[in-house]
Write a protein that holds these residues in place. Structure first.
Motif, PDB file in Angstrom:
ATOM      1  N   SER A 142      45.629  41.624  49.653  1.00  0.00           N
ATOM      2  CA  SER A 142      45.460  40.430  48.828  1.00  0.00           C
ATOM      3  C   SER A 142      44.451  40.707  47.712  1.00  0.00           C
ATOM      4  O   SER A 142      43.513  41.485  47.904  1.00  0.00           O
ATOM      5  N   SER A 143      44.659  40.106  46.546  1.00  0.00           N
ATOM      6  CA  SER A 143      43.777  40.396  45.403  1.00  0.00           C
ATOM      7  C   SER A 143      43.262  39.133  44.741  1.00  0.00           C
ATOM      8  O   SER A 143      43.915  38.096  44.783  1.00  0.00           O
ATOM      9  N   ILE A 144      42.130  39.318  44.088  1.00  0.00           N
ATOM     10  CA  ILE A 144      41.508  38.236  43.331  1.00  0.00           C
ATOM     11  C   ILE A 144      40.971  38.824  42.032  1.00  0.00           C
ATOM     12  O   ILE A 144      40.321  39.879  42.059  1.00  0.00           O
ATOM     13  N   ALA A 145      41.249  38.166  40.918  1.00  0.00           N
ATOM     14  CA  ALA A 145      40.716  38.650  39.636  1.00  0.00           C
ATOM     15  C   ALA A 145      39.223  38.352  39.571  1.00  0.00           C
ATOM     16  O   ALA A 145      38.764  37.306  40.052  1.00  0.00           O
ATOM     17  N   THR A 146      38.478  39.274  38.978  1.00  0.00           N
ATOM     18  CA  THR A 146      37.016  39.117  38.891  1.00  0.00           C
ATOM     19  C   THR A 146      36.557  39.502  37.480  1.00  0.00           C
ATOM     20  O   THR A 146      37.273  40.223  36.782  1.00  0.00           O
ATOM     21  N   PRO A 147      35.365  39.048  37.070  1.00  0.00           N
ATOM     22  CA  PRO A 147      34.849  39.520  35.785  1.00  0.00           C
ATOM     23  C   PRO A 147      34.399  40.984  35.924  1.00  0.00           C
ATOM     24  O   PRO A 147      33.274  41.255  36.346  1.00  0.00           O
ATOM     25  N   GLY A 148      35.290  41.882  35.642  1.00  0.00           N
ATOM     26  CA  GLY A 148      34.998  43.316  35.707  1.00  0.00           C
ATOM     27  C   GLY A 148      34.817  43.818  37.129  1.00  0.00           C
ATOM     28  O   GLY A 148      34.962  43.073  38.113  1.00  0.00           O
ATOM     29  N   GLY A 149      34.479  45.114  37.213  1.00  0.00           N
ATOM     30  CA  GLY A 149      34.187  45.715  38.510  1.00  0.00           C
ATOM     31  C   GLY A 149      32.900  45.133  39.073  1.00  0.00           C
ATOM     32  O   GLY A 149      32.730  45.001  40.291  1.00  0.00           O
ATOM     33  N   ILE A 162      32.332  43.821  42.903  1.00  0.00           N
ATOM     34  CA  ILE A 162      31.334  44.341  43.848  1.00  0.00           C
ATOM     35  C   ILE A 162      30.392  43.214  44.285  1.00  0.00           C
ATOM     36  O   ILE A 162      30.100  43.051  45.472  1.00  0.00           O
ATOM     37  N   SER A 163      29.950  42.401  43.318  1.00  0.00           N
ATOM     38  CA  SER A 163      28.984  41.364  43.706  1.00  0.00           C
ATOM     39  C   SER A 163      29.659  40.296  44.561  1.00  0.00           C
ATOM     40  O   SER A 163      29.057  39.811  45.522  1.00  0.00           O
ATOM     41  N   VAL A 170      37.353  41.976  32.664  1.00  0.00           N
ATOM     42  CA  VAL A 170      38.493  41.802  33.568  1.00  0.00           C
ATOM     43  C   VAL A 170      38.473  42.874  34.661  1.00  0.00           C
ATOM     44  O   VAL A 170      38.355  44.064  34.371  1.00  0.00           O
ATOM     45  N   GLY A 171      38.586  42.434  35.882  1.00  0.00           N
ATOM     46  CA  GLY A 171      38.623  43.345  37.027  1.00  0.00           C
ATOM     47  C   GLY A 171      39.318  42.669  38.191  1.00  0.00           C
ATOM     48  O   GLY A 171      39.994  41.649  37.999  1.00  0.00           O
ATOM     49  N   ARG A 211      35.635  30.120  42.275  1.00  0.00           N
ATOM     50  CA  ARG A 211      35.636  28.797  41.636  1.00  0.00           C
ATOM     51  C   ARG A 211      34.237  28.307  41.328  1.00  0.00           C
ATOM     52  O   ARG A 211      34.016  27.671  40.308  1.00  0.00           O
ATOM     53  N   VAL A 212      33.283  28.626  42.232  1.00  0.00           N
ATOM     54  CA  VAL A 212      31.935  28.100  42.017  1.00  0.00           C
ATOM     55  C   VAL A 212      31.039  29.062  41.224  1.00  0.00           C
ATOM     56  O   VAL A 212      29.918  28.717  40.887  1.00  0.00           O
ATOM     57  N   THR A 213      31.527  30.271  40.942  1.00  0.00           N
ATOM     58  CA  THR A 213      30.662  31.211  40.219  1.00  0.00           C
ATOM     59  C   THR A 213      31.133  31.384  38.774  1.00  0.00           C
ATOM     60  O   THR A 213      30.422  31.074  37.838  1.00  0.00           O
ATOM     61  N   TRP A 214      32.346  31.912  38.591  1.00  0.00           N
ATOM     62  CA  TRP A 214      32.840  32.095  37.214  1.00  0.00           C
ATOM     63  C   TRP A 214      34.094  31.261  36.950  1.00  0.00           C
ATOM     64  O   TRP A 214      34.675  31.354  35.896  1.00  0.00           O
ATOM     65  N   SER A 215      34.516  30.512  37.938  1.00  0.00           N
ATOM     66  CA  SER A 215      35.696  29.652  37.860  1.00  0.00           C
ATOM     67  C   SER A 215      36.987  30.474  37.787  1.00  0.00           C
ATOM     68  O   SER A 215      37.732  30.516  38.726  1.00  0.00           O
ATOM     69  N   ASN A 216      37.243  31.088  36.637  1.00  0.00           N
ATOM     70  CA  ASN A 216      38.410  31.974  36.585  1.00  0.00           C
ATOM     71  C   ASN A 216      38.201  32.986  35.472  1.00  0.00           C
ATOM     72  O   ASN A 216      37.332  32.804  34.626  1.00  0.00           O
ATOM     73  N   VAL A 217      39.026  34.016  35.487  1.00  0.00           N
ATOM     74  CA  VAL A 217      38.807  35.159  34.582  1.00  0.00           C
ATOM     75  C   VAL A 217      39.625  34.979  33.302  1.00  0.00           C
ATOM     76  O   VAL A 217      40.639  34.282  33.301  1.00  0.00           O
ATOM     77  N   SER A 218      39.180  35.644  32.234  1.00  0.00           N
ATOM     78  CA  SER A 218      39.850  35.550  30.934  1.00  0.00           C
ATOM     79  C   SER A 218      41.357  35.791  31.045  1.00  0.00           C
ATOM     80  O   SER A 218      41.812  36.865  31.456  1.00  0.00           O
ATOM     81  N   LYS A 219      42.128  34.754  30.686  1.00  0.00           N
ATOM     82  CA  LYS A 219      43.581  34.847  30.817  1.00  0.00           C
ATOM     83  C   LYS A 219      44.142  35.915  29.878  1.00  0.00           C
ATOM     84  O   LYS A 219      45.057  36.664  30.228  1.00  0.00           O
TER      85      LYS A 219
END
Ligand SMILES: Cc1ncc(COP(=O)(O)O)c(C=O)c1O
Length: 412
Positions: A103-110, A114-115, A267-268, A292-300
């Motif tokens: 399963s995957s989740i988009a994150t702001p970069g690597g 990691i965080s 993007v990560g 949702r509570v940290t960055w909400s969602n990543v750049s589309k």
């Protein structure tokens, strides 16, 4: 006023300070007379940021709703996540990795990947096991989450992966912890460019598969695109995780910063792999909550950019062709530096691929760095060594660099 856990925390940005000095030197002495090996991004031979023409073209022609709207899902665009999984695990992974839950989740970069992993899997006061040669941000992420940093020796005396120390440290921590997060940054390790062999991976997996504690293995693959192994070699390593026991969770920390040269787009992704459906369900529940509570969602736009290139055969081919050229550029710069280093008997860590070559110096490292700065050569200190960002130094400035470094070392 700060919350207790933030008191005393301060970002010491060694890279920023030295790169400012390099910029001052460029202003005073001219670009041609300064070697700025501090930058961690890929630069062309004219010392400008490398921009993939296919990336630029596709991004600028994305429809406005792909650029400006929120992501369709909190966890990221479906087509993006599907392409991330294929890129990392192989095109036929649904077949070849049958039996594993992914399963995957988009994150702001690597960094986000990691965080978000450490935040969700670390209990306050627990140790996190990191390599002794490492990207410094790992430590700060552990500290932010009230963890304790422990390190394993990355290299053995032959310059290979130090399995023995890796095992010893895990065994030691297992005596007091039920759960442990470990990071392996491979391929194209920052700061050394080292890479593990199939046999080394096999040994690592054989060992961790026998553990009784819960182990979360973060595989930081930020520089995976610049790994020149064949798909066959990569598949052999991927196959090692097929019989993963339920107490091992593999978390890939994926990044498009280096892969597409889009550092600022942030993007990560986190890609979780486990043989336990329950472990993956937990990941889906808790980590999307954190998003949702940290960055909400990543750049589309960044996600759509990657999905479009990867799902359009002509665009993907153009990307791979351009990437190949950049890999050749990196290899030429690295080979030149290593050949000249051998010639003047300057030691370096075993480089295989990636953005950096690191030279071990020892206790005089600060004096050597100062001396290099007096020659207008700017490098980054890592432990008692110096990192040369071959990603940003043009080939002509690498000529003679090994000797100039060796001369500075020999002074002290
Ligand atoms: C080893 C390593 N991991 C992860 C990252 C994260 O990069 P980003 O957050 O831009 O994807 C970096 C960036 O320099 C890195 O060097």
């Amino acid at each position: 006023m700060l919350a207790k856990k933030y008191t005393g925390k301060k970002l010491v940005d060694n890279i920023f300070t030295i790169s400012r000095k390099a910029k001052e030197a460029i202003a005073n002495y001219g670009k041609a007379n300064v070697v700025n090996a501090t930058i961690g991004s890929l630069y062309n031979e004219d010392e400008k940021l490398a921009v993939y023409s296919v990336v630029e073209e596709v991004y600028r022609t994305l429809p406005p709703e792909d650029l400006y709207a929120y992501s369709t899902n909190v966890i990221g665009e479906d087509d993006y996540l599907a392409e991330v999984e294929k890129t990392l695990l192989g095109n036929d992974y649904k077949e070849s990795m049958k039996g594993l839950y992914i399963s995957s989740i988009a994150t702001p970069g690597g960094t986000g990947a990691i965080s978000n992993t450490i935040k969700n899997y670390l209990n306050a006061g627990e140790k996190v096991l990191l390599p002794n040669w490492m990207w410094g941000t790992y430590k700060n992420i552990v500290l932010e989450n009230e963890g304790v940093v422990e390190t394993y020796e990355l290299f053995n005396s032959n310059g290979g992966f130090n399995l023995e120390d890796f095992k010893n440290k895990i065994n030691e921590i297992s005596k007091t912890q039920e759960s442990l997060i470990v990071i392996i940054n491979e391929p194209s390790h920052n700061p050394t460019g080292c890479r593990m062999t199939y046999e080394e991976w096999k040994d690592v997996y054989t060992f961790i598969k026998g553990l009784k504690i819960n182990l979360i293995l973060i595989r930081d693959v930020a520089y995976f695109e610049y790994d020149d192994r064949t798909e066959e070699e990569k598949n052999k390593i991927r196959a090692l995780i097929l019989d993963l026991p339920a107490n091992i969770l593999i978390m890939y920390a994926f990044s498009l910063s280096k892969s597409l040269s889009i550092y600022g787009m942030r993007v990560g992704a986190q890609i979780a792999v486990s043989s336990s459906e329950k472990v993956i369900q937990e990941f889906k529940d808790a980590l999307s909550f954190s998003c949702r509570v940290t960055w909400s969602n990543v750049s589309k736009g960044g996600m759509k950019l990657f999905a479009k290139i990867m799902t359009t055969p002509e665009l993907k081919e153009r990307f791979l062709k351009e990437k190949n050229e950049y890999m050749k550029l990196l290899m030429n710069r690295a080979n030149l530096l290593m050949t000249e280093a051998d010639h003047v008997t300057l030691k370096y860590f075993p480089y295989k691929s990636g953005f950096f070559v690191t030279i071990p110096i020892g206790p005089n490292v600060d004096k050597v760095i100062d001396d290099l700065q007096s020659k207008n050569i700017f490098v980054i200190k890592f432990n008692d060594g110096i990192r040369i960002g071959i990603c940003s130094v043009p080939t002509y400035k690498i000529v003679g660099l090994a000797k100039r470094i060796k001369d500075s070392i020999d002074k002290f």
